[in-house]
Design a protein around this motif. Structure first.
Motif, PDB file in Angstrom:
ATOM      1  N   LEU A 243       0.742  -1.324  -0.082  1.00 10.30           N
ATOM      2  CA  LEU A 243       0.030  -0.014   0.132  1.00 10.30           C
ATOM      3  C   LEU A 243       0.909   1.048   0.022  1.00 10.30           C
ATOM      4  O   LEU A 243       2.088   1.295   0.497  1.00 10.30           O
ATOM      5  CB  LEU A 243      -0.956   0.128   1.250  1.00 10.30           C
ATOM      6  N   HIS A 244       0.127   2.472  -0.416  1.00  9.42           N
ATOM      7  CA  HIS A 244       1.036   3.688  -0.479  1.00  9.42           C
ATOM      8  C   HIS A 244       1.836   3.796   0.943  1.00  9.42           C
ATOM      9  O   HIS A 244       0.994   3.822   2.117  1.00  9.42           O
ATOM     10  CB  HIS A 244       0.300   4.556  -0.841  1.00  9.42           C
ATOM     11  N   ASN A 245       3.130   4.153   1.086  1.00 13.59           N
ATOM     12  CA  ASN A 245       3.544   4.543   2.246  1.00 13.59           C
ATOM     13  C   ASN A 245       2.826   5.548   3.327  1.00 13.59           C
ATOM     14  O   ASN A 245       2.660   5.440   4.301  1.00 13.59           O
ATOM     15  CB  ASN A 245       5.121   5.020   2.267  1.00 13.59           C
ATOM     16  N   ASN A 246       2.464   6.432   2.436  1.00 16.04           N
ATOM     17  CA  ASN A 246       1.559   7.547   3.145  1.00 16.04           C
ATOM     18  C   ASN A 246       0.350   6.953   3.976  1.00 16.04           C
ATOM     19  O   ASN A 246       0.037   7.425   4.974  1.00 16.04           O
ATOM     20  CB  ASN A 246       0.988   8.617   2.297  1.00 16.04           C
ATOM     21  N   TRP A 247      -0.292   5.882   3.359  1.00 16.40           N
ATOM     22  CA  TRP A 247      -1.303   5.272   4.075  1.00 16.40           C
ATOM     23  C   TRP A 247      -0.870   4.469   5.587  1.00 16.40           C
ATOM     24  O   TRP A 247      -1.558   4.898   6.457  1.00 16.40           O
ATOM     25  CB  TRP A 247      -2.012   4.184   3.262  1.00 16.40           C
ATOM     26  N   PHE A 248       0.095   3.928   5.544  1.00 14.83           N
ATOM     27  CA  PHE A 248       0.685   3.203   6.617  1.00 14.83           C
ATOM     28  C   PHE A 248       1.097   4.445   7.615  1.00 14.83           C
ATOM     29  O   PHE A 248       0.869   4.214   8.853  1.00 14.83           O
ATOM     30  CB  PHE A 248       2.139   2.605   6.263  1.00 14.83           C
ATOM     31  N   TYR A 249       2.052   5.605   7.149  1.00 16.80           N
ATOM     32  CA  TYR A 249       2.278   6.652   8.183  1.00 16.80           C
ATOM     33  C   TYR A 249       0.828   7.235   8.824  1.00 16.80           C
ATOM     34  O   TYR A 249       0.968   7.231  10.143  1.00 16.80           O
ATOM     35  CB  TYR A 249       2.919   7.658   7.252  1.00 16.80           C
ATOM     36  N   GLU A 250      -0.039   7.316   8.122  1.00 17.15           N
ATOM     37  CA  GLU A 250      -1.255   7.997   8.699  1.00 17.15           C
ATOM     38  C   GLU A 250      -1.863   6.930   9.569  1.00 17.15           C
ATOM     39  O   GLU A 250      -2.439   7.574  10.701  1.00 17.15           O
ATOM     40  CB  GLU A 250      -2.257   8.421   7.393  1.00 17.15           C
ATOM     41  N   ALA A 251      -1.860   5.703   9.323  1.00 11.71           N
ATOM     42  CA  ALA A 251      -2.493   4.782  10.152  1.00 11.71           C
ATOM     43  C   ALA A 251      -1.688   4.653  11.531  1.00 11.71           C
ATOM     44  O   ALA A 251      -2.254   4.831  12.800  1.00 11.71           O
ATOM     45  CB  ALA A 251      -2.389   3.427   9.352  1.00 11.71           C
ATOM     46  N   ARG A 252      -0.170   4.942  11.467  1.00 11.71           N
ATOM     47  CA  ARG A 252       0.312   4.691  12.786  1.00 11.71           C
ATOM     48  C   ARG A 252       0.186   6.009  13.397  1.00 11.71           C
ATOM     49  O   ARG A 252       0.247   5.885  14.548  1.00 11.71           O
ATOM     50  CB  ARG A 252       2.018   4.578  12.160  1.00 11.71           C
ATOM     51  N   LYS A 253       0.075   6.991  12.797  1.00 11.41           N
ATOM     52  CA  LYS A 253       0.058   8.249  13.526  1.00 11.41           C
ATOM     53  C   LYS A 253      -1.398   8.427  14.181  1.00 11.41           C
ATOM     54  O   LYS A 253      -1.369   9.102  15.371  1.00 11.41           O
ATOM     55  CB  LYS A 253       0.311   9.401  12.608  1.00 11.41           C
ATOM     56  N   ASN A 254      -2.484   7.932  13.611  1.00  9.63           N
ATOM     57  CA  ASN A 254      -3.754   7.917  14.323  1.00  9.63           C
ATOM     58  C   ASN A 254      -3.761   6.954  15.448  1.00  9.63           C
ATOM     59  O   ASN A 254      -4.017   7.178  16.472  1.00  9.63           O
ATOM     60  CB  ASN A 254      -4.960   7.355  13.419  1.00  9.63           C
ATOM     61  N   VAL A 255      -3.111   5.802  15.586  1.00 13.11           N
ATOM     62  CA  VAL A 255      -2.874   4.641  16.551  1.00 13.11           C
ATOM     63  C   VAL A 255      -2.127   5.602  17.801  1.00 13.11           C
ATOM     64  O   VAL A 255      -2.708   5.564  18.854  1.00 13.11           O
ATOM     65  CB  VAL A 255      -2.135   3.609  16.155  1.00 13.11           C
ATOM     66  N   VAL A 256      -1.150   6.104  17.560  1.00 12.71           N
ATOM     67  CA  VAL A 256      -0.476   7.127  18.476  1.00 12.71           C
ATOM     68  C   VAL A 256      -1.210   8.209  19.100  1.00 12.71           C
ATOM     69  O   VAL A 256      -1.097   8.260  20.240  1.00 12.71           O
ATOM     70  CB  VAL A 256       0.932   7.629  17.789  1.00 12.71           C
ATOM     71  N   MET A 257      -1.834   8.958  18.229  1.00 15.61           N
ATOM     72  CA  MET A 257      -2.809   9.896  18.432  1.00 15.61           C
ATOM     73  C   MET A 257      -3.948   9.526  19.738  1.00 15.61           C
ATOM     74  O   MET A 257      -4.166  10.381  20.571  1.00 15.61           O
ATOM     75  CB  MET A 257      -3.346  10.737  17.506  1.00 15.61           C
ATOM     76  N   PHE A 258      -4.028   8.352  19.408  1.00 10.37           N
ATOM     77  CA  PHE A 258      -5.338   7.980  20.644  1.00 10.37           C
ATOM     78  C   PHE A 258      -4.618   7.851  21.891  1.00 10.37           C
ATOM     79  O   PHE A 258      -5.392   7.998  22.871  1.00 10.37           O
ATOM     80  CB  PHE A 258      -5.745   6.420  20.173  1.00 10.37           C
ATOM     81  N   HIS A 259      -3.458   7.475  22.073  1.00 11.96           N
ATOM     82  CA  HIS A 259      -2.718   7.523  23.288  1.00 11.96           C
ATOM     83  C   HIS A 259      -2.113   8.757  23.771  1.00 11.96           C
ATOM     84  O   HIS A 259      -1.285   8.942  24.831  1.00 11.96           O
ATOM     85  CB  HIS A 259      -1.636   6.312  23.477  1.00 11.96           C
ATOM     86  N   GLU A 260      -2.540  10.104  22.838  1.00  4.41           N
ATOM     87  CA  GLU A 260      -1.846  11.316  23.391  1.00  4.41           C
ATOM     88  C   GLU A 260      -2.499  11.699  24.861  1.00  4.41           C
ATOM     89  O   GLU A 260      -3.755  11.342  25.035  1.00  4.41           O
ATOM     90  CB  GLU A 260      -2.558  12.264  22.407  1.00  4.41           C
ATOM     91  N   HIS A 261      -1.772  12.311  25.601  1.00  4.40           N
ATOM     92  CA  HIS A 261      -2.128  12.246  27.090  1.00  4.40           C
ATOM     93  C   HIS A 261      -3.307  13.155  27.659  1.00  4.40           C
ATOM     94  O   HIS A 261      -4.023  12.814  28.693  1.00  4.40           O
ATOM     95  CB  HIS A 261      -1.112  12.779  28.123  1.00  4.40           C
ATOM     96  N   THR A 262      -3.974  13.661  26.606  1.00  6.06           N
ATOM     97  CA  THR A 262      -4.963  14.458  27.092  1.00  6.06           C
ATOM     98  C   THR A 262      -6.065  14.735  25.918  1.00  6.06           C
ATOM     99  O   THR A 262      -6.859  15.643  25.882  1.00  6.06           O
ATOM    100  CB  THR A 262      -4.617  16.169  27.595  1.00  6.06           C
ATOM    101  N   TRP A 263      -6.299  13.502  25.336  1.00  7.57           N
ATOM    102  CA  TRP A 263      -7.251  13.548  24.188  1.00  7.57           C
ATOM    103  C   TRP A 263      -8.455  13.315  24.605  1.00  7.57           C
ATOM    104  O   TRP A 263      -9.439  12.513  24.635  1.00  7.57           O
ATOM    105  CB  TRP A 263      -7.017  12.343  23.307  1.00  7.57           C
ATOM    106  N   GLY A 264      -8.948  14.235  25.558  1.00  5.38           N
ATOM    107  CA  GLY A 264     -10.180  14.354  26.216  1.00  5.38           C
ATOM    108  C   GLY A 264     -10.579  15.838  26.884  1.00  5.38           C
ATOM    109  O   GLY A 264      -9.434  16.471  27.263  1.00  5.38           O
ATOM    110  N   ALA A 265     -11.585  15.882  27.397  1.00  7.43           N
ATOM    111  CA  ALA A 265     -12.028  17.117  27.930  1.00  7.43           C
ATOM    112  C   ALA A 265     -11.492  17.403  29.423  1.00  7.43           C
ATOM    113  O   ALA A 265     -10.957  16.353  30.113  1.00  7.43           O
ATOM    114  CB  ALA A 265     -13.714  17.571  27.850  1.00  7.43           C
ATOM    115  N   TRP A 266     -11.189  18.606  29.866  1.00  2.00           N
ATOM    116  CA  TRP A 266     -10.711  18.819  31.200  1.00  2.00           C
ATOM    117  C   TRP A 266     -11.562  18.386  32.314  1.00  2.00           C
ATOM    118  O   TRP A 266     -10.917  18.064  33.236  1.00  2.00           O
ATOM    119  CB  TRP A 266     -10.673  20.123  31.648  1.00  2.00           C
ATOM    120  N   ASN A 267     -12.882  17.906  32.064  1.00  4.97           N
ATOM    121  CA  ASN A 267     -13.736  17.494  33.055  1.00  4.97           C
ATOM    122  C   ASN A 267     -13.908  16.000  32.910  1.00  4.97           C
ATOM    123  O   ASN A 267     -15.042  15.467  33.389  1.00  4.97           O
ATOM    124  CB  ASN A 267     -15.065  18.358  33.337  1.00  4.97           C
ATOM    125  N   SER A 268     -13.245  15.530  32.079  1.00  5.12           N
ATOM    126  CA  SER A 268     -13.457  13.972  31.953  1.00  5.12           C
ATOM    127  C   SER A 268     -13.246  13.198  33.187  1.00  5.12           C
ATOM    128  O   SER A 268     -13.575  12.135  33.249  1.00  5.12           O
ATOM    129  CB  SER A 268     -12.396  13.443  30.840  1.00  5.12           C
TER     130      SER A 268
END
Length: 637
Positions: free
Chosen positions: A607-632
């Motif tokens: 598959l196009h390399n960019n597809w893999f990169y975007e997929a990896r990035k989205n997986v990583v972003m899910f574990h970003e430490h504040t991917w949620g609201a202040w009152n979560s």
């Protein structure tokens, strides 16, 4: 360092007349002596040296009450009214509507008051209630959120007082289902002198001197100046009603020396005491100016990106404006994560893109190796490698020197992160944790204790330096107060380092202002330039984090301890609140890794390399430490 002393010169001066708003010339009684009930909140005040904590009530359910005690009423009550004074603050800039609070005296409600919206100091508002009880609030300062702070005056008729007894006051927020707030500071209205050592060496026309700081909370309007005698050296300084600060020069010492200090009003000795003066050690403070990327917590993702793009443009302008400033004061900006950098390089025009690339290569902008601030305890080994993937790309494409990863807020890092950093050519890890949320013993064992952290296989390592003040020491400070706050922080912080026998002459100071996703300080270069012209120590340096780590290693690397093992994370338990989604993300992470392995053996089906990169990035972003609201955490539903 010298011992800090707080001296109360006297409790009050009943003969002093104070010209107060609305009520005119009156004698004032101390409106706060001790709290009885209510939430205590550390916060900025109109007298930040002498008032650092407050009782806090909000307009939530109508049951949130603060109560406290005044000083005793006079033994002889011979006036129609008596006036009490304390420090207060209220949400004006952050309130979404006009909010109402009720004031009670000795358990009986006497008046209600509404706090104004979006007002600026100087501001005076007043309210009267039954039995001629009245309050006046005089706002003199704001915080970074444009909320108001100042003094509050209470008029009480004689019939409500008992000779020699205090009043019991309380304030309750109405049931308005909002977080709009009112504060009463734990501030004793009395004449005070605070003697504080400073870890500073100052240039004077008589050579380099040490300094001692006298802070006076002055309540006698008729007294216009005080005299300080230090070991028979006499110095006069003017005082006005309210907070006063003066820095007094001292001859430098090479060993602890006893000082005898006398504070006088004219010929009258107010206070006499002894203080130990210790030698000042030369230090360099490396200021790491950056903005902490909290993505989705205080702002939604699009707003965060907009803020960080503006920060990059402002940084480029500051770099240009200060390029001829003296060493140490030229502006340097540290990009804490690469998420906004990728967006900038993909969307900026060619002119600004070239400015950015040039600034990075000139070390005026430092790039961290982490794409975002990730809770690594939730990641697979593959995901942790993906966090540094974009840094490797930038190094290859532009020849950038990305030798350092910055981590902020998050208390804990998985051990395999060291392996990922080593494999990405990263030698240093600058850590700036949160300073209040579930930290365990992090600061006790790692705060300002640089060390080498071995990789899991024992063959590699990174230099880990955890900033002793974390990353947010300058949050909630009004822009115009940042200089004073810097001096106060340096006084206290370097004093603590001296008392703990800190062995290095370099200090890492993380510098983020206002809040998470805050702006840059456009006055920082001016402040540092002026500071270094005045002070021989500490020397301030607006630093590139990678350059700072490299200089530190060259100077002290062979003396640092070597540690191994897991730096156990504390916040990953939050994944329980999104357990189903966390499970799905782990499945996706495994599938992406498997697809990549399959593609290496079947290149015709790649598959196009960019597809893999975007997929990896989205997986990583899910574990970003504040991917949620202040009152979560407080309001998960």
């Amino acid at each position: 360092m010298m011992i800090m002393l707080i001296i109360f010169m006297c409790e009050k001066n009943v003969s002093a007349q104070h010209n107060i708003p609305v009520f005119g010339n009156q004698n004032l009684l101390n409106g706060y002596t001790k709290d009885i009930t209510g939430e205590v909140w550390p916060y900025y005040s109109s007298s930040p040296i002498f008032a650092k904590e407050a009782l806090l009530t909000r307009c939530t359910d109508g049951k949130k009450t603060i109560s406290w005690e005044t000083e005793n009423a006079p033994a002889k009550l011979d006036k129609d009214y008596y006036y009490f004074y304390w420090l207060s603050g209220h949400s004006s800039g952050t309130s979404v509507a006009v909010s109402t609070f009720s004031l009670s005296i000795n358990g009986t409600n006497y008046l209600s008051f509404k706090i104004p919206l979006n007002e600026k100091p100087p501001l005076v508002w007043n309210v009267s209630g039954k039995d001629s009880v009245a309050v006046v609030f005089s706002a003199t300062k704001t915080d970074v959120c444009k909320d108001l702070f100042g003094g509050m005056y209470l008029r009480v008729p004689r019939k409500l007082l008992t000779p020699g007894k205090p009043l019991y006051l309380s304030i309750t927020g109405n049931a308005e289902k909002r977080n709009d707030w009112f504060m009463v500071f734990k501030y004793n209205y009395s004449e005070k002198v605070l003697v504080r050592p400073t870890p500073f060496l100052v240039y004077t026309d008589k050579g380099i001197k040490q300094q001692i700081q006298l802070s006076v909370d002055h309540i006698f309007p008729e007294i216009k100046h005080l005299t300080v005698i230090i070991n028979n050296n006499t110095m006069d300084f003017p005082v006005t009603e309210g907070s006063n600060d003066v820095l007094l020069p001292l001859d430098t010492v090479v060993k602890p020396t006893q000082l005898h200090i006398i504070v006088k009003n004219g010929s009258t000795v107010i206070k006499e005491f002894d203080v130990l003066q210790s030698p000042v050690q030369h230090k360099e403070v490396d200021i790491i100016a950056h903005s902490h990327n909290d993505i989705g917590y205080s702002h939604v993702q699009e707003e965060v990106m907009k803020v960080q793009q503006k920060n990059i443009m402002d940084a480029l302008d500051m770099i240009d404006r200060t390029k001829n400033f003296p060493d140490g004061s030229r502006f340097v900006w540290n990009e804490e994560t690469l998420w906004p950098v990728e967006y900038f390089l993909n969307h900026a025009n060619e002119y600004n893109k070239e400015r950015f690339i040039r600034a990075v290569k000139n070390n005026s902008i430092a790039l961290s190796a982490f794409y975002v601030g990730v809770m690594t305890g939730l990641c697979s080994a593959e995901e942790i490698r993906w966090i540094c993937e974009y840094a490797v790309y930038l190094k290859s494409k532009y020849g950038f020197n990305i030798n350092t990863a910055m981590l902020s807020d998050i208390p804990g890092i998985s051990w395999s992160t060291v392996d990922a950093l080593n494999n990405s050519g990263v030698s240093y890890l600058s850590n700036g944790p949160n300073d209040g949320e579930r930290l365990g013993t992090l600061y006790q064992y790692l705060g300002d204790k640089p060390c080498y952290w071995k990789s899991t296989d024992g063959k590699g390592k990174v230099l880990l330096w955890t900033a002793g003040l974390g990353y947010s020491a300058f949050h909630s400070v009004p822009f115009e107060e940042l200089g004073n706050k810097m001096k106060e922080k340096l006084t206290n912080y370097l004093g603590v380092l001296d008392s703990s026998h800190y062995p290095y002459d370099m200090v890492q100071l993380r510098y983020t202002i206002k809040s998470d996703n805050g702006p840059l300080d456009t006055n920082l270069s001016n402040f540092v330039r002026d500071w270094n012209a005045k002070y021989a120590s500490p020397k301030l340096n607006i630093a590139n984090v990678g350059d700072m780590m490299s200089r530190f290693e060259k100077k002290y690397g062979n003396t640092l301890p070597v540690l191994s093992g897991d730096f156990t994370p504390y916040w990953e338990d939050g994944a329980y609140s999104t357990a189903a989604e966390e499970g799905e993300n782990r499945i996706l992470s495994d599938r992406v890794a498997q697809l990549e392995k399959f593609a290496t053996t079947h290149p015709e089906r790649l598959l196009h390399n960019n597809w893999f990169y975007e997929a990896r990035k989205n997986v990583v972003m899910f574990h970003e430490h504040t991917w949620g609201a202040w009152n979560s955490t407080s309001e998960p539903d």
